[in-house]
Design a protein around this motif. Structure first.
Motif, PDB file in Angstrom:
ATOM      1  N   ILE A   6      33.427  38.855  38.886  1.00 47.15           N
ATOM      2  CA  ILE A   6      34.483  37.845  38.842  1.00 47.15           C
ATOM      3  C   ILE A   6      35.836  38.500  38.589  1.00 47.15           C
ATOM      4  N   VAL A   7      35.891  39.429  37.642  1.00 47.67           N
ATOM      5  CA  VAL A   7      37.142  40.131  37.344  1.00 47.67           C
ATOM      6  C   VAL A   7      37.600  40.924  38.567  1.00 47.67           C
ATOM      7  N   HIS A   8      36.709  41.670  39.181  1.00 52.20           N
ATOM      8  CA  HIS A   8      37.069  42.481  40.340  1.00 52.20           C
ATOM      9  C   HIS A   8      37.612  41.607  41.471  1.00 52.20           C
ATOM     10  N   SER A   9      36.912  40.543  41.805  1.00 53.54           N
ATOM     11  CA  SER A   9      37.350  39.707  42.929  1.00 53.54           C
ATOM     12  C   SER A   9      38.660  38.985  42.612  1.00 53.54           C
ATOM     13  N   LEU A  42      43.534  32.337  36.499  1.00 48.88           N
ATOM     14  CA  LEU A  42      42.397  32.162  37.408  1.00 48.88           C
ATOM     15  C   LEU A  42      41.069  32.417  36.705  1.00 48.88           C
ATOM     16  N   LEU A  43      41.021  33.452  35.876  1.00 51.88           N
ATOM     17  CA  LEU A  43      39.783  33.739  35.142  1.00 51.88           C
ATOM     18  C   LEU A  43      39.435  32.606  34.183  1.00 51.88           C
ATOM     19  N   TYR A  65      37.404  45.748  30.443  1.00 52.33           N
ATOM     20  CA  TYR A  65      37.877  44.392  30.203  1.00 52.33           C
ATOM     21  C   TYR A  65      36.759  43.384  30.463  1.00 52.33           C
ATOM     22  N   ALA A  66      36.084  43.519  31.595  1.00 52.37           N
ATOM     23  CA  ALA A  66      35.007  42.591  31.936  1.00 52.37           C
ATOM     24  C   ALA A  66      33.883  42.631  30.916  1.00 52.37           C
TER      25      ALA A  66
END
Length: 76
Positions: A6-9, A42-43, A65-66
């Motif tokens: 989710i973080v990467h995208s 967004l996160l 971070y993730a």
């Protein structure tokens, strides 16, 4: 999707790149404070949890971070 994906995208979409390297910091990828605010917003929408922008800005890498995102954050 897990937190890392989710973080990467989310970072990739926000920075307008096809993919990001999780071993890089947000700033190394071209991020700045305004784009960090967009990523956090967004996160929070995706995870359903309030996040602190400072954590993204100070994390050594995106993967760090993730990994530190609250376990209680659910998937929306």
């Amino acid at each position: 999707m897990n937190h890392k994906e989710i973080v990467h995208s989310t970072v990739a979409r926000t920075l307008g790149v096809p993919a990001v390297d999780g071993s890089a910091s947000f700033f190394d990828l071209g991020g700045d404070s305004l784009s960090a605010l967009r990523v956090i917003t967004l996160l929070e929408q995706q995870l359903g949890h309030t996040l602190d922008i400072v954590d993204l800005l100070t994390a050594p890498t995106l993967d760090d971070y993730a990994a530190d995102l609250p376990a209680a954050a659910g998937h929306a």
